[in-house]
Design an enzyme around this catalytic site. Structure first.
Site, PDB file in Angstrom:
ATOM      1  N   GLU A  35       0.804  -1.301   0.534  1.00 35.12           N
ATOM      2  CA  GLU A  35       0.087  -0.005   0.492  1.00 35.12           C
ATOM      3  C   GLU A  35       0.759   1.064   0.228  1.00 35.12           C
ATOM      4  O   GLU A  35       1.860   1.734   0.683  1.00 35.12           O
ATOM      5  CB  GLU A  35      -0.905   0.523   1.115  1.00 35.12           C
ATOM      6  CG  GLU A  35      -2.191   0.623   1.016  1.00 35.12           C
ATOM      7  CD  GLU A  35      -3.040   0.207   0.176  1.00 35.12           C
ATOM      8  OE1 GLU A  35      -3.481  -0.114  -0.965  1.00 35.12           O
ATOM      9  OE2 GLU A  35      -3.713  -1.515   0.433  1.00 35.12           O
ATOM     10  N   THR A  37       3.029   1.817  -2.394  1.00 33.30           N
ATOM     11  CA  THR A  37       4.934   1.234  -2.609  1.00 33.30           C
ATOM     12  C   THR A  37       4.207   2.186  -4.688  1.00 33.30           C
ATOM     13  O   THR A  37       5.629   2.379  -4.959  1.00 33.30           O
ATOM     14  CB  THR A  37       4.824   0.288  -2.946  1.00 33.30           C
ATOM     15  OG1 THR A  37       3.457  -0.748  -2.914  1.00 33.30           O
ATOM     16  CG2 THR A  37       4.627   0.370  -1.046  1.00 33.30           C
ATOM     17  N   SER A  69     -24.640   7.235 -16.515  1.00 30.38           N
ATOM     18  CA  SER A  69     -24.192   6.634 -15.415  1.00 30.38           C
ATOM     19  C   SER A  69     -26.144   5.951 -14.888  1.00 30.38           C
ATOM     20  O   SER A  69     -26.274   7.160 -14.721  1.00 30.38           O
ATOM     21  CB  SER A  69     -23.370   7.264 -14.199  1.00 30.38           C
ATOM     22  OG  SER A  69     -23.190   5.634 -13.240  1.00 30.38           O
ATOM     23  N   GLY A 125     -15.933   4.956  -4.158  1.00 28.11           N
ATOM     24  CA  GLY A 125     -15.036   5.732  -3.047  1.00 28.11           C
ATOM     25  C   GLY A 125     -15.012   4.854  -1.324  1.00 28.11           C
ATOM     26  O   GLY A 125     -14.565   5.449  -0.218  1.00 28.11           O
ATOM     27  N   ALA A 126     -14.939   3.165  -2.114  1.00 26.10           N
ATOM     28  CA  ALA A 126     -14.915   2.355  -0.554  1.00 26.10           C
ATOM     29  C   ALA A 126     -13.780   1.884  -0.575  1.00 26.10           C
ATOM     30  O   ALA A 126     -13.066   1.192  -0.265  1.00 26.10           O
ATOM     31  CB  ALA A 126     -15.742   1.703  -0.606  1.00 26.10           C
ATOM     32  N   GLY A 127     -12.257   2.389  -1.228  1.00 27.33           N
ATOM     33  CA  GLY A 127     -10.727   1.925  -1.776  1.00 27.33           C
ATOM     34  C   GLY A 127     -10.845   1.009  -2.262  1.00 27.33           C
ATOM     35  O   GLY A 127     -10.014  -0.115  -2.352  1.00 27.33           O
ATOM     36  N   SER A 131     -13.315   3.953  -9.189  1.00 29.70           N
ATOM     37  CA  SER A 131     -12.682   5.035  -9.823  1.00 29.70           C
ATOM     38  C   SER A 131     -11.702   4.458 -11.376  1.00 29.70           C
ATOM     39  O   SER A 131     -11.916   4.605 -12.541  1.00 29.70           O
ATOM     40  CB  SER A 131     -11.968   6.200  -9.319  1.00 29.70           C
ATOM     41  OG  SER A 131     -10.539   5.663  -9.292  1.00 29.70           O
ATOM     42  N   ASP A 175      -4.260   0.594  -9.679  1.00 33.01           N
ATOM     43  CA  ASP A 175      -5.242   0.232  -9.700  1.00 33.01           C
ATOM     44  C   ASP A 175      -5.937  -0.220 -10.868  1.00 33.01           C
ATOM     45  O   ASP A 175      -6.115  -1.143 -11.432  1.00 33.01           O
ATOM     46  CB  ASP A 175      -6.193   1.439  -9.623  1.00 33.01           C
ATOM     47  CG  ASP A 175      -5.884   1.680  -7.712  1.00 33.01           C
ATOM     48  OD1 ASP A 175      -5.390   0.645  -6.888  1.00 33.01           O
ATOM     49  OD2 ASP A 175      -6.666   2.812  -7.161  1.00 33.01           O
TER      50      ASP A 175
HETATM   51  P1  ADP Z   1     -12.183   4.809  -5.307  1.00 37.70           P
HETATM   52  O1  ADP Z   1     -11.477   4.426  -6.529  1.00 37.70           O
HETATM   53  O2  ADP Z   1     -11.859   4.397  -5.012  1.00 37.70           O
HETATM   54  O3  ADP Z   1     -13.848   4.047  -5.460  1.00 37.70           O
HETATM   55  P2  ADP Z   1     -12.478   7.429  -6.069  1.00 37.70           P
HETATM   56  O4  ADP Z   1     -12.469   8.702  -4.660  1.00 37.70           O
HETATM   57  O5  ADP Z   1     -11.730   7.664  -6.191  1.00 37.70           O
HETATM   58  O6  ADP Z   1     -12.819   6.696  -4.885  1.00 37.70           O
HETATM   59  O7  ADP Z   1     -13.263   7.796  -6.624  1.00 37.70           O
HETATM   60  C1  ADP Z   1     -14.841   7.662  -6.919  1.00 37.70           C
HETATM   61  C2  ADP Z   1     -15.567   8.345  -7.867  1.00 37.70           C
HETATM   62  O8  ADP Z   1     -15.453   7.861  -9.123  1.00 37.70           O
HETATM   63  C3  ADP Z   1     -17.062   8.760  -7.700  1.00 37.70           C
HETATM   64  O9  ADP Z   1     -16.545   9.433  -6.747  1.00 37.70           O
HETATM   65  C4  ADP Z   1     -17.585   9.432  -9.197  1.00 37.70           C
HETATM   66  O10 ADP Z   1     -17.052  10.691  -9.569  1.00 37.70           O
HETATM   67  C5  ADP Z   1     -16.423   8.083  -9.854  1.00 37.70           C
HETATM   68  N1  ADP Z   1     -17.392   6.702 -10.302  1.00 37.70           N
HETATM   69  C6  ADP Z   1     -16.931   5.794  -9.879  1.00 37.70           C
HETATM   70  N2  ADP Z   1     -17.916   5.108  -9.981  1.00 37.70           N
HETATM   71  C7  ADP Z   1     -19.040   5.752 -10.565  1.00 37.70           C
HETATM   72  C8  ADP Z   1     -19.917   5.298 -11.817  1.00 37.70           C
HETATM   73  N3  ADP Z   1     -20.886   3.525 -11.492  1.00 37.70           N
HETATM   74  N4  ADP Z   1     -20.750   6.368 -12.416  1.00 37.70           N
HETATM   75  C9  ADP Z   1     -21.128   7.584 -12.415  1.00 37.70           C
HETATM   76  N5  ADP Z   1     -19.197   7.623 -11.657  1.00 37.70           N
HETATM   77  C10 ADP Z   1     -18.841   7.106 -10.927  1.00 37.70           C
HETATM   78 MG    MG Z   2     -10.219   5.517  -6.862  1.00 36.25          MG
END
Ligand code: ADP
Ligand code: MG
Length: 385
Positions: A35, A37, A69, A125-127, A131, A175
């Protein structure tokens, strides 16, 4: 927009007036170990999870990019591909737009518009890297629709630069590589310096084990300053030590190196160097003794994030400690931190009890109920239809 009572392809047709030409899926991931890294040129060991982002898409030849979406209510966002520029797209649509922007830069005029509808069961946003899953689904869709012929590694790098340069999140390459390149039944042992990768077989079920994912539902926001500050601290430490990156600091040289650093950088460097070592150990143990041997390495990794890197939080600390106390072989926070998910490696017959213990501990602490998943090492990005 809702998909209740209809298919996602049906929603696409309602929205855009024609059917998608294909569906491309890219998974989220959990990182077993390694992590923080990846932006230090180091080593990581992620698996792809069954949850994925799916891009339903149809190419358009008029240069218009329409993005929607199933998770976002309202009409599609409409953009002109030729006018895409960093800072020009707000909110969630920046992620898919960013990918189209980097693909156009890499493959110039070959990339035009499309109608895109994203559907996802990766919690955001759950890790678990929703994204990167989103970026890789879109990158794979455009690579096919526009016959760009780019490989998994190139697409991962383009998706990363999309997030870095267009969205403005200074993430490493883990990722996107995990989402593009993982294979079912294996973990991806990746050297983030040269992207050389090895698929390490990981048969959890065969070993009688379950990998629980405990989403604390504490939302991190990687776009805020904390992640960037950690990254900058690591770069400053490497520069002070005269090294290209912290990956170049050998474990044996760590004690001497720490005496040459300002106090605030000491714990950062200690985490990165010991964490790279834990990845090497994990791969060796996995091959020699099987998945159960990962347990103590996971727990040691969590302690390092909690005590040195300071990226855990009370909820992730409680989930990891409770899981271990309830019989998990090991547990750690996974992902960038400041919330998100904890993974716990447990004997399958203990999985219910361990998950229950964490749910109870959260209730007793007054925290929101964690979401519990079971992670199975799954396939990377692919065309599905
Ligand atoms: P993680 O990658 O850990 O889930 P991030 O903060 O890097 O968290 O990314 C989350 C962001 O990605 C969300 O706030 C949104 O902008 C975008 N996102 C992820 N999945 C979707 C989806 N299915 N539809 C629209 N936007 C999404
Ligand atoms: Mg992310």
């Amino acid at each position: 927009m809702t998909t209740t009572g209809t298919t996602v392809a049906g929603v696409f047709e309602e929205l855009y007036g024609h059917a998608p030409e294909g569906v491309w899926a890219a998974p989220g991931r959990v990182n077993l170990i390694g992590e923080h890294t990846d932006y230090n040129d180091g080593f990581v060991l992620p698996i792809a999870i069954p949850q994925a982002v799916r891009a339903y898409a149809r190419r358009r030849d008029d240069g218009v990019l329409r993005l929607a979406s199933t998770r976002v209510p309202g009409a599609a966002v409409e953009l002109d591909v030729a006018g895409l520029a960093p800072g020009g797209v707000a909110g969630w649509a920046a992620y898919p737009a960013a990918v189209v922007w980097t693909l156009r830069r890499a493959a110039r005029h070959e990339v035009g518009g499309a109608d895109v509808l994203l559907d996802s069961d990766v919690p955001g946003g759950a890790g678990l890297s929703s994204s990167a899953a989103l970026e890789c689904a879109v990158a794979t869709a455009f690579n096919d629709m526009y016959e760009l012929g780019l490989g998994a590694e190139e697409l991962a790098l383009l998706a990363q630069s999309a997030e870095n340069e267009f969205v403005g999140v200074p993430c490493g390459i883990m990722d996107q590589m995990a989402s593009m390149a993982c294979r079912a039944g294996a973990a991806l042992h990746l050297d983030t310096r040269d992207l050389s990768a090895r698929h390490v077989p990981l048969d959890l079920a065969g070993a009688g084990l379950t990998l629980l994912v405990l989403d604390t539902r504490v939302q991190h926001d990687l776009a805020d300053g904390a992640y960037a500050a950690l990254r900058a601290g690591c770069e400053r430490a490497a520069a002070l030590l005269g090294l290209p990156a912290l990956r170049d600091l050998a474990t044996a040289d760590l004690p001497a190196a720490l005496t040459r650093l300002p106090a605030d950088l000491v714990p950062l460097v200690r985490h990165v160097v010991t964490e790279n070592d834990r990845v090497r150990q994990a791969v060796a143990e996995l091959q020699r003794h099987g998945p159960a041997a990962l347990g103590p390495i996971l727990t040691a990794g969590h302690a390092s994030l909690r005590d040195d890197y300071l990226t855990s939080c009370p909820e992730t600390d409680l989930a990891a400690a409770t899981a271990v106390a309830a019989g998990a072989l090991g547990a750690r926070m996974t992902g960038g931190g400041f919330g998100g998910s904890v993974i716990a490696l447990v004997a399958t017959e203990r999985a219910e009890a361990v998950a229950g213990a964490v749910v109870d501990a959260f209730a007793a602490a007054g925290y929101a109920e964690p979401h519990v998943y079971r992670a199975v090492p799954s396939a990377g990005a692919r065309r599905e239809a």
